[in-house]
Design a protein around this motif. Structure first.
Motif, PDB file in Angstrom:
ATOM      1  N   PRO A  81       3.202 -15.828   0.932  1.00 13.28           N
ATOM      2  CA  PRO A  81       2.780 -15.105   2.133  1.00 13.28           C
ATOM      3  C   PRO A  81       2.324 -13.687   1.821  1.00 13.28           C
ATOM      4  CG  PRO A  81       5.164 -15.149   1.990  1.00 13.28           C
ATOM      5  CD  PRO A  81       4.660 -16.024   0.868  1.00 13.28           C
ATOM      6  N   GLY A  82       1.394 -13.185   2.597  1.00 11.30           N
ATOM      7  CA  GLY A  82       1.006 -11.789   2.529  1.00 11.30           C
ATOM      8  C   GLY A  82       0.233 -11.396   1.299  1.00 11.30           C
ATOM      9  N   LEU A  83      -0.490 -12.322   0.690  1.00 13.47           N
ATOM     10  CA  LEU A  83      -1.248 -11.980  -0.502  1.00 13.47           C
ATOM     11  C   LEU A  83      -2.439 -11.096  -0.157  1.00 13.47           C
ATOM     12  CD1 LEU A  83      -1.157 -15.413  -2.341  1.00 13.47           C
ATOM     13  CD2 LEU A  83      -0.072 -13.301  -3.083  1.00 13.47           C
ATOM     14  N   PRO A  84      -2.850 -10.231  -1.082  1.00 19.61           N
ATOM     15  CA  PRO A  84      -4.027  -9.377  -0.842  1.00 19.61           C
ATOM     16  C   PRO A  84      -5.293 -10.209  -0.689  1.00 19.61           C
ATOM     17  CG  PRO A  84      -2.693  -8.542  -2.667  1.00 19.61           C
ATOM     18  CD  PRO A  84      -2.173  -9.907  -2.352  1.00 19.61           C
ATOM     19  N   PRO A  85      -6.352  -9.614  -0.148  1.00 12.75           N
ATOM     20  CA  PRO A  85      -7.565 -10.380   0.177  1.00 12.75           C
ATOM     21  C   PRO A  85      -8.276 -10.990  -1.022  1.00 12.75           C
ATOM     22  CG  PRO A  85      -7.914  -8.017   0.486  1.00 12.75           C
ATOM     23  CD  PRO A  85      -6.453  -8.214   0.304  1.00 12.75           C
ATOM     24  N   ASN A  86      -8.104 -10.442  -2.214  1.00 12.24           N
ATOM     25  CA  ASN A  86      -8.801 -11.015  -3.374  1.00 12.24           C
ATOM     26  C   ASN A  86      -8.220 -12.366  -3.782  1.00 12.24           C
ATOM     27  OD1 ASN A  86      -6.479  -9.444  -4.215  1.00 12.24           O
ATOM     28  ND2 ASN A  86      -7.110  -9.794  -6.333  1.00 12.24           N
ATOM     29  N   LEU A  89      -2.949  -7.584 -10.051  1.00 16.78           N
ATOM     30  CA  LEU A  89      -3.542  -8.744  -9.381  1.00 16.78           C
ATOM     31  C   LEU A  89      -3.796  -8.496  -7.902  1.00 16.78           C
ATOM     32  CD1 LEU A  89      -1.388 -11.638 -10.935  1.00 16.78           C
ATOM     33  CD2 LEU A  89      -3.729 -10.998 -11.559  1.00 16.78           C
ATOM     34  N   ALA A  90      -3.635  -7.257  -7.446  1.00 17.64           N
ATOM     35  CA  ALA A  90      -3.796  -6.949  -6.025  1.00 17.64           C
ATOM     36  C   ALA A  90      -5.121  -6.239  -5.782  1.00 17.64           C
ATOM     37  CB  ALA A  90      -2.638  -6.086  -5.540  1.00 17.64           C
ATOM     38  N   TRP A  91      -5.925  -6.795  -4.882  1.00 18.86           N
ATOM     39  CA  TRP A  91      -7.253  -6.310  -4.509  1.00 18.86           C
ATOM     40  C   TRP A  91      -8.280  -6.531  -5.615  1.00 18.86           C
ATOM     41  CZ3 TRP A  91      -3.148  -4.276  -1.870  1.00 18.86           C
ATOM     42  CH2 TRP A  91      -3.277  -4.241  -0.467  1.00 18.86           C
ATOM     43  N   VAL A  92      -7.872  -6.460  -6.819  1.00 18.26           N
ATOM     44  CA  VAL A  92      -8.694  -6.844  -7.967  1.00 18.26           C
ATOM     45  C   VAL A  92      -7.762  -7.551  -8.957  1.00 18.26           C
ATOM     46  CG1 VAL A  92     -10.403  -4.992  -7.742  1.00 18.26           C
ATOM     47  CG2 VAL A  92      -8.299  -4.553  -9.028  1.00 18.26           C
ATOM     48  N   PRO A  93      -8.309  -8.447  -9.786  1.00 11.83           N
ATOM     49  CA  PRO A  93      -9.702  -8.852  -9.958  1.00 11.83           C
ATOM     50  C   PRO A  93     -10.100  -9.937  -8.960  1.00 11.83           C
ATOM     51  CG  PRO A  93      -8.361  -9.992 -11.562  1.00 11.83           C
ATOM     52  CD  PRO A  93      -7.431  -9.078 -10.799  1.00 11.83           C
ATOM     53  N   ALA A 131       3.881  -5.817  -2.317  1.00  9.84           N
ATOM     54  CA  ALA A 131       4.206  -4.516  -2.900  1.00  9.84           C
ATOM     55  C   ALA A 131       4.476  -4.635  -4.393  1.00  9.84           C
ATOM     56  CB  ALA A 131       5.413  -3.911  -2.187  1.00  9.84           C
ATOM     57  N   VAL A 132       5.162  -5.699  -4.791  1.00 12.22           N
ATOM     58  CA  VAL A 132       5.439  -5.914  -6.212  1.00 12.22           C
ATOM     59  C   VAL A 132       4.139  -6.067  -6.993  1.00 12.22           C
ATOM     60  CG1 VAL A 132       6.458  -7.513  -7.891  1.00 12.22           C
ATOM     61  CG2 VAL A 132       7.707  -6.929  -5.816  1.00 12.22           C
ATOM     62  N   MET A 133       3.142  -6.707  -6.397  1.00 15.23           N
ATOM     63  CA  MET A 133       1.870  -6.913  -7.077  1.00 15.23           C
ATOM     64  C   MET A 133       1.154  -5.599  -7.364  1.00 15.23           C
ATOM     65  SD  MET A 133       0.483 -10.287  -5.060  1.00 15.23           S
ATOM     66  CE  MET A 133      -0.984 -10.489  -6.048  1.00 15.23           C
ATOM     67  N   VAL A 134       1.421  -4.576  -6.563  1.00 21.37           N
ATOM     68  CA  VAL A 134       0.812  -3.262  -6.783  1.00 21.37           C
ATOM     69  C   VAL A 134       1.678  -2.401  -7.687  1.00 21.37           C
ATOM     70  CG1 VAL A 134       0.083  -1.119  -5.666  1.00 21.37           C
ATOM     71  CG2 VAL A 134      -0.415  -3.320  -4.587  1.00 21.37           C
ATOM     72  N   LEU A 135       2.964  -2.311  -7.370  1.00 17.27           N
ATOM     73  CA  LEU A 135       3.845  -1.379  -8.076  1.00 17.27           C
ATOM     74  C   LEU A 135       4.391  -1.943  -9.380  1.00 17.27           C
ATOM     75  CD1 LEU A 135       5.835   0.010  -4.998  1.00 17.27           C
ATOM     76  CD2 LEU A 135       3.755   0.921  -6.060  1.00 17.27           C
ATOM     77  N   GLY A 136       4.514  -3.280  -9.472  1.00 16.92           N
ATOM     78  CA  GLY A 136       5.060  -3.881 -10.688  1.00 16.92           C
ATOM     79  C   GLY A 136       4.268  -3.552 -11.945  1.00 16.92           C
ATOM     80  N   PRO A 137       2.948  -3.725 -11.952  1.00 16.38           N
ATOM     81  CA  PRO A 137       2.177  -3.365 -13.142  1.00 16.38           C
ATOM     82  C   PRO A 137       2.264  -1.879 -13.479  1.00 16.38           C
ATOM     83  CG  PRO A 137       0.912  -4.834 -11.735  1.00 16.38           C
ATOM     84  CD  PRO A 137       2.124  -4.427 -10.952  1.00 16.38           C
ATOM     85  N   THR A 165      -7.199   1.184  -8.818  1.00 15.07           N
ATOM     86  CA  THR A 165      -7.857   0.532  -7.683  1.00 15.07           C
ATOM     87  C   THR A 165      -6.830  -0.092  -6.746  1.00 15.07           C
ATOM     88  OG1 THR A 165      -9.812   0.045  -9.040  1.00 15.07           O
ATOM     89  CG2 THR A 165      -9.511  -1.249  -7.027  1.00 15.07           C
ATOM     90  N   ALA A 166      -5.893  -0.844  -7.314  1.00 14.20           N
ATOM     91  CA  ALA A 166      -4.884  -1.528  -6.506  1.00 14.20           C
ATOM     92  C   ALA A 166      -4.027  -0.535  -5.736  1.00 14.20           C
ATOM     93  CB  ALA A 166      -4.002  -2.398  -7.399  1.00 14.20           C
ATOM     94  N   LEU A 167      -3.600   0.535  -6.393  1.00 13.65           N
ATOM     95  CA  LEU A 167      -2.739   1.521  -5.730  1.00 13.65           C
ATOM     96  C   LEU A 167      -3.477   2.208  -4.592  1.00 13.65           C
ATOM     97  CD1 LEU A 167      -0.099   3.066  -5.516  1.00 13.65           C
ATOM     98  CD2 LEU A 167      -0.929   4.621  -7.311  1.00 13.65           C
ATOM     99  N   LEU A 168      -4.717   2.600  -4.826  1.00 12.33           N
ATOM    100  CA  LEU A 168      -5.486   3.279  -3.789  1.00 12.33           C
ATOM    101  C   LEU A 168      -5.731   2.353  -2.590  1.00 12.33           C
ATOM    102  CD1 LEU A 168      -7.035   5.733  -2.788  1.00 12.33           C
ATOM    103  CD2 LEU A 168      -9.014   4.946  -4.111  1.00 12.33           C
TER     104      LEU A 168
END
Length: 314
Positions: free
Chosen positions: A102-107, A133-137, A247-253, A298-301
């Protein structure tokens, strides 16, 4: 059923025999109204697995669907109706749409590997390998990353997909609506241009510092519910890993990129924020690491713009 049971499908409503009249009532009765009473009380949010359905509030489903009479479907043997077509693949799709991720980014729209993927493995790729993996790629590259056999193969996919990654990052930040987000987006675009021109060292340094600027400026308890130390401190890793997947997909990396490094240590080959700042070397400054830094920025912004109000509050 006899012939007398079948509604007549006359289209010559004006009686002149040329077929140009309006549909007769029998035709209208057959085509005129899907029974949507089953939809009453439906929890659309649960049914669609977290997809934003706020636009559906107040929707007149009967008017929207036009109301075809589906009473003939009662007691239908779906297996016989589909003639033995293999529909097992639909189980995976139902998991994906119905809340397995659930709640995956649009990419992630269009990613097919999720039907065969485990969320724990996904978290490992994000938190251990540090792959953004969030918003890109793109969905196509995510598919290749999720089905790659090991970490080295995933890193190779990123290295080989560098041109597409640059386009993905430029497109993602180019769509940000707020003025303040766009003021930061220009540095993402500059970093992408530097990589394209072969200056990946400059790109890596710029993107890494942009991440640091965004994190220290906007990730605070009063804005997003936790501080930047959640990313920078290894003692906070267990807490970070329990956040919502998005949130993990953005902050984890970002956390993976903050692994311990001190001047004098062996310089890591994987992207490292500390080695980027304090261990300048051809071993750390590589095109693939510049892509990691760019995707992180990119993902964080995008996350700060789309999932918080830190820019709109300014």
């Amino acid at each position: 059923m006899t012939d007398s049971d079948v509604p007549e499908l006359h289209t010559d409503g004006d009686g002149d025999g040329d077929g140009d009249g309006e549909l007769r009532p029998e035709r209208e009765a057959m085509l005129g109204g899907i029974d949507t009473s089953w939809m009453k009380g439906l929890d659309a949010g649960a049914f669609l697995g977290g997809i934003d359905t706020s636009w559906m509030k107040g929707l007149d489903a009967g008017a929207f669907l036009g109301g075809i009479d589906t009473s003939w479907m009662k007691g239908l043997d779906a297996g016989a109706f589909l003639g033995g077509i293999d529909t097992s693949w639909m189980k995976g799709v139902a998991d994906f749409v119905g809340g397995r991720f659930p709640g995956l980014p649009p990419n992630w729209s269009g990613v097919s590997a999720t039907v065969h993927f485990d969320e724990d493995e996904l978290r490992s790729i994000i938190l251990v390998e540090g792959i953004p993996l969030a918003w890109v790629p793109s969905a196509a590259l995510i598919d290749r990353l999720l089905t790659a056999e090991h970490a080295k193969a995933r890193r190779e996919q990123i290295r080989n997909g560098w041109r597409g990654i640059l386009r993905d990052c430029e497109r993602a930040v180019g769509e940000l609506p707020s003025r303040q987000a766009r003021s930061h987006a220009r540095f993402v675009s500059m970093s992408a241009s530097a990589i394209r021109d072969g200056h990946y060292e400059a790109a890596q340094a710029l993107a890494a510092n942009l991440v640091d600027t965004l994190g220290r400026s906007f990730i605070k308890a009063q804005t997003v519910g936790y501080n930047w130390s959640l990313v920078t401190s290894k003692n906070q890793r267990p807490k970070l890993s329990k956040l919502a997947l998005r949130a993990v997909m953005v902050l984890g990396p970002l956390a993976a990129g903050h692994a311990d490094y001190h001047p004098g240590d062996a310089i890591p080959r994987a992207f490292s924020r500390h080695a980027t700042a304090h261990g300048v070397s051809p071993r750390q400054y590589t095109r693939v690491n510049s892509l990691f830094a760019l995707m992180n920025a990119t993902a964080l912004l995008c996350w700060l713009e789309r999932d918080s109000d830190v820019f709109s509050a300014k």
